[in-house]
Design an enzyme around this catalytic site. Structure first.
Site, PDB file in Angstrom:
ATOM      1  N   GLY A  69      71.401  -8.473  64.144  1.00  0.00           N
ATOM      2  CA  GLY A  69      70.634  -8.894  65.314  1.00  0.00           C
ATOM      3  C   GLY A  69      69.409  -8.022  65.567  1.00  0.00           C
ATOM      4  N   ASN A  70      69.503  -6.752  65.135  1.00  0.00           N
ATOM      5  CA  ASN A  70      68.372  -5.855  65.395  1.00  0.00           C
ATOM      6  C   ASN A  70      67.190  -6.099  64.453  1.00  0.00           C
ATOM      7  OD1 ASN A  70      68.719  -3.889  63.039  1.00  0.00           O
ATOM      8  ND2 ASN A  70      70.742  -3.993  63.971  1.00  0.00           N
ATOM      9  N   LYS A 129      84.793 -12.678  73.086  1.00  0.00           N
ATOM     10  CA  LYS A 129      83.371 -12.328  72.950  1.00  0.00           C
ATOM     11  C   LYS A 129      82.612 -12.625  74.249  1.00  0.00           C
ATOM     12  CE  LYS A 129      79.478 -12.987  69.811  1.00  0.00           C
ATOM     13  NZ  LYS A 129      79.355 -11.606  69.384  1.00  0.00           N
ATOM     14  N   LYS A 171      81.926  -5.890  59.655  1.00  0.00           N
ATOM     15  CA  LYS A 171      81.189  -5.762  58.391  1.00  0.00           C
ATOM     16  C   LYS A 171      82.112  -5.276  57.275  1.00  0.00           C
ATOM     17  CE  LYS A 171      77.048  -4.425  60.884  1.00  0.00           C
ATOM     18  NZ  LYS A 171      76.825  -5.766  61.431  1.00  0.00           N
ATOM     19  N   LYS A 220      78.625 -13.524  62.439  1.00  0.00           N
ATOM     20  CA  LYS A 220      77.750 -13.766  61.287  1.00  0.00           C
ATOM     21  C   LYS A 220      78.185 -12.970  60.042  1.00  0.00           C
ATOM     22  CE  LYS A 220      74.839  -9.980  60.826  1.00  0.00           C
ATOM     23  NZ  LYS A 220      75.515  -9.100  61.710  1.00  0.00           N
TER      24      LYS A 220
HETATM   25  P1  ADP Z   1      74.263  -5.906  63.676  1.00  0.00           P
HETATM   26  O1  ADP Z   1      73.366  -6.576  64.632  1.00  0.00           O
HETATM   27  O2  ADP Z   1      73.557  -5.438  62.450  1.00  0.00           O
HETATM   28  O3  ADP Z   1      75.537  -6.673  63.371  1.00  0.00           O
HETATM   29  P2  ADP Z   1      75.966  -4.028  65.108  1.00  0.00           P
HETATM   30  O4  ADP Z   1      75.502  -3.256  66.292  1.00  0.00           O
HETATM   31  O5  ADP Z   1      76.956  -5.114  65.305  1.00  0.00           O
HETATM   32  O6  ADP Z   1      74.644  -4.523  64.399  1.00  0.00           O
HETATM   33  O7  ADP Z   1      76.567  -3.022  64.020  1.00  0.00           O
HETATM   34  C1  ADP Z   1      75.862  -1.859  63.605  1.00  0.00           C
HETATM   35  C2  ADP Z   1      76.321  -0.650  64.416  1.00  0.00           C
HETATM   36  O8  ADP Z   1      77.628  -0.259  64.021  1.00  0.00           O
HETATM   37  C3  ADP Z   1      75.529   0.624  64.243  1.00  0.00           C
HETATM   38  O9  ADP Z   1      74.381   0.631  65.049  1.00  0.00           O
HETATM   39  C4  ADP Z   1      76.527   1.704  64.659  1.00  0.00           C
HETATM   40  O10 ADP Z   1      76.269   2.117  65.985  1.00  0.00           O
HETATM   41  C5  ADP Z   1      77.878   0.995  64.648  1.00  0.00           C
HETATM   42  N1  ADP Z   1      78.950   1.688  63.944  1.00  0.00           N
HETATM   43  C6  ADP Z   1      80.250   1.688  64.364  1.00  0.00           C
HETATM   44  N2  ADP Z   1      81.028   2.384  63.548  1.00  0.00           N
HETATM   45  C7  ADP Z   1      80.235   2.852  62.554  1.00  0.00           C
HETATM   46  C8  ADP Z   1      80.478   3.646  61.397  1.00  0.00           C
HETATM   47  N3  ADP Z   1      81.688   4.082  61.094  1.00  0.00           N
HETATM   48  N4  ADP Z   1      79.427   3.947  60.589  1.00  0.00           N
HETATM   49  C9  ADP Z   1      78.187   3.502  60.885  1.00  0.00           C
HETATM   50  N5  ADP Z   1      77.897   2.758  61.975  1.00  0.00           N
HETATM   51  C10 ADP Z   1      78.903   2.418  62.810  1.00  0.00           C
HETATM   52 MG    MG Z   2      77.043  -7.216  64.852  1.00  0.00          MG
END
Ligand code: ADP
Ligand code: MG
Length: 304
Positions: free
Chosen positions: A9-10, A124, A269, A207
């Site tokens: 999303g970013n 959610k 992820k 997603k």
């Molecule tokens: P996206 O929009 O890419 O799905 P998210 O915010 O859902 O982004 O997921 C990315 C975030 O996951 C990062 O910004 C980080 O803060 C978080 N995160 C949580 N646990 C971890 C981890 N173990 N290692 C790296 N990032 C992590």
């Molecule tokens: Mg996400």
């Protein structure tokens, strides 16, 4: 090489932004520039997220429903898939310049099970915060409302497991012909099978999970998950934080159990990665959109 790119999303709206048109255009342009070298020489499908955007569209609908009829969430999912698909398509095509290859958006429906446990227990949160009184009214209308401590009442929707990409053959064909396909945006539009055929259902599919399913379906060589961190970490944001260059499925499962990957962000992820690798996939890379500009050398590589 066949690559499924999951765009966080970013890539569209950065932290602290409101998702204004100008911000979207700027971010998408930058993302497209970073992606173009990878796209040029490969068969690519792009799956974008839309978490914050869905919340905004739901809010817009709620605020104006006295003047303009509200649309159900499955239609809003479709609206966003088209809206964001258009903007990504435009930016990518501008980067592709005179190349015969073009990007093209496929409005994608994704099959879910009507009895998925997500529907009984939606988790959610989306859209507005409500007072207790408003929350009660909405509950009577059939909406699921939860209380978020210190913030208020909020509508929650289901995030069911994606089972099947309805337009998978069309997506594959377009990709094989050299098009860059933008598909399953925002996780796709959730539909279920009824006696009378497919029907839309109100939910937001994750997603990361949708892109893993798509990657499996097209037998992708690589699932590239692009987010806002360069690498996956153990003990994230703690003193003993350790970024990982490489991770095996076995270790990923172990760390998952130990709670290293946060719910709703890194956890889906890692789960999507495991799912892909255990079903024929060979390689996943999780990295940031800025790092990808220099090729696929950086990030966390996950293999079986
Ligand atoms: P996206 O929009 O890419 O799905 P998210 O915010 O859902 O982004 O997921 C990315 C975030 O996951 C990062 O910004 C980080 O803060 C978080 N995160 C949580 N646990 C971890 C981890 N173990 N290692 C790296 N990032 C992590
Ligand atoms: Mg996400």
């Amino acid at each position: 090489m066949k690559i499924v790119v999951a765009l966080g999303g970013n890539a569209l709206t950065k932290k602290g932004e409101k998702g204004a048109y100008k911000e979207l255009i700027k971010n998408i342009k930058k993302t497209s520039k970073n992606l173009i070298d990878i796209i040029k020489d490969n068969k690519v499908i792009i799956v974008s997220g839309s978490g914050p955007q869905v919340g905004a569209l739901v809010l817009q609908n709620e605020l104006s429903k006295k003047k303009v009829p509200e649309m159900p969430l499955n239609v809003l999912d479709a609206e966003l898939e088209g809206e964001l698909g258009y903007m990504i398509e435009l930016a990518l095509n501008n980067e592709l310049k005179k190349s015969k290859r073009k990007s093209v958006t496929v409005l994608t429906q994704v099959l879910v099970d009507k009895n998925d446990k997500g529907f009984k227990n939606p988790t959610k949160p989306i859209g507005l915060f409500y007072s207790e009184k408003e929350a009660e009214k909405l509950r009577k209308k059939g909406f699921k409302i939860i209380y978020q401590v210190g913030k208020g009442y909020r509508r929650v929707v289901a995030s069911p497991t994606p089972l099947e990409i309805i337009e998978i053959n069309q997506i594959k064909d377009l990709m094989e012909k050299g098009n860059i396909v933008i598909a399953a945006g925002g996780g796709g539009i959730p539909v279920y099978r009824s006696d009378k055929g497919l029907k839309g259902i109100d939910a937001v599919i994750d997603k990361d999970r949708a892109s893993s399913l798509l990657a499996r379906n097209i037998k992708a060589d690589l699932l590239l998950i692009l987010t806002d961190v360069d690498k996956v970490a153990l003990n994230y944001k703690e003193k003993n934080q350790k970024f990982l260059n490489k991770l095996s499925v076995k270790d990923a499962k172990k760390y998952l159990k130990e709670g290293h990957f946060k719910e709703g962000s890194m956890k889906p992820k890692i789960e999507a990665s495991i799912n892909f690798l255990e079903n024929g996939g060979k390689k996943v890379i999780i990295t940031s959109i800025s790092k990808v500009k220099k090729g696929l050398k950086d990030g966390t590589l996950i293999v079986k």
